[in-house]
Design an enzyme around this catalytic site. Structure first.
Site, short mmCIF file in Angstrom:
data_model
loop_
_atom_site.label_atom_id
_atom_site.label_comp_id
_atom_site.label_asym_id
_atom_site.label_seq_id
_atom_site.Cartn_x
_atom_site.Cartn_y
_atom_site.Cartn_z
N ASP A 1 -0.31 5.17 0.86
CA ASP A 1 -0.60 6.17 1.89
C ASP A 1 -0.75 5.52 3.27
O ASP A 1 -1.46 4.53 3.44
CB ASP A 1 -1.88 6.94 1.55
CG ASP A 1 -1.66 7.90 0.39
OD1 ASP A 1 -0.78 8.76 0.50
OD2 ASP A 1 -2.35 7.74 -0.65
N ASP B 1 0.86 -1.18 0.00
CA ASP B 1 0.00 0.00 0.00
C ASP B 1 0.90 1.24 0.00
O ASP B 1 2.09 1.17 0.31
CB ASP B 1 -0.90 -0.03 1.24
CG ASP B 1 -1.75 1.22 1.37
OD1 ASP B 1 -2.32 1.65 0.35
OD2 ASP B 1 -1.82 1.78 2.49
#
Length: 256
Positions: free
Chosen positions: A98, A96
């Site tokens: 953010d 991922d």
């Protein structure tokens, strides 16, 4: 009857006996020669016969002695094939963006104290411009200015992990924002693939769920590292959750 008359028949009988023995000896010699010729032609069987009746191999010619039969085994012409198991396929590590690798704030709304705290803690940060999904009154694409903080150890983590795994970026962010950001943190192109919001799916429980089946049908060699547990809804056994990263936690390097 005189003595001379009696001796004559005895001499005659002796001569007859000697003649008989000479004849028998001649026949035996002939028979032995015949047997010897046969033995020379077929040594093994006749040598066994003569041995059985008491004659030993040294009495026979060398060619007549029985030779042991040797069985030869055909050796393989090539070395046996390597039966060791094939090497394992490389892992696929899906990351991922953010609040996992970085955290980003609109520069205009970033508190000065938060920025100062992060800088004093030697947290690496940079400012960048990215395309906004919104447009202005004249229909032009808006540009946002954001400040990005990198999680401690980020570049070392990417470098070491790429040595044994294929790295894939999978973010629910829009490409206009995420692409220039990833270009900055991945100058060495360690991500073999990048997936943005359109690659996520919507379920009855949550939006923007990350479905790993778009990357592989074999879930034994793939994992997803994400701070959002809802990202694992479709493949919960493949999820590796991490603590959410923010500029207020400048020493948090858990993902690395």
């Amino acid at each position: 009857m005189s003595a001379a008359t009696e001796v004559a028949p005895v001499q005659q009988r002796g001569h007859a006996t000697a003649a008989v023995w000479r004849a028998v000896s001649g026949w035996l010699g002939l028979l032995f020669q015949i047997l010897l010729r046969i033995v020379r032609g077929t040594p093994s069987s006749w040598a066994q016969l003569l041995s059985f009746v008491g004659l030993r191999h040294p009495l026979l010619p060398v060619a007549a002695q029985a030779q042991p039969e040797v069985a030869f085994v055909q050796l393989p012409s090539e070395a046996p094939a390597d039966t060791s198991p094939p090497p394992l396929r490389r892992l696929t590590v899906v990351l991922d963006l953010d609040e996992t690798l970085v955290c980003a704030y609109e520069s205009s709304s970033l508190p000065a104290t938060l920025r100062t705290q992060a800088v004093e803690a030697r947290l690496h940060c940079f400012d960048m411009e990215c395309a906004s999904p919104e447009k202005d009154a004249e229909g032009r694409q808006r540009v946002n200015r954001v400040t990005v903080f990198e999680r401690p150890g980020l570049h070392e983590f990417l470098q070491r992990t790429s040595e044994f795994a294929d790295l894939v970026l999978f973010t629910a962010g829009l490409e206009g924002y995420a692409k220039p950001l990833v270009d900055r943190i991945d100058a060495h192109n360690r991500f073999i693939r990048r997936l943005y919001r359109p690659s996520t799916v919507t379920t009855e429980y949550r939006e923007h769920v990350k479905d790993l089946s778009c990357l592989s049908k074999d879930f034994r060699r793939i994992v997803l590292v994400d701070n959002n547990p809802y990202s694992f809804l479709l493949q919960p056994l493949n999820g590796i959750p991490c603590i959410t990263f923010s500029a207020g936690q400048p020493v948090d390097d858990q993902v690395c």
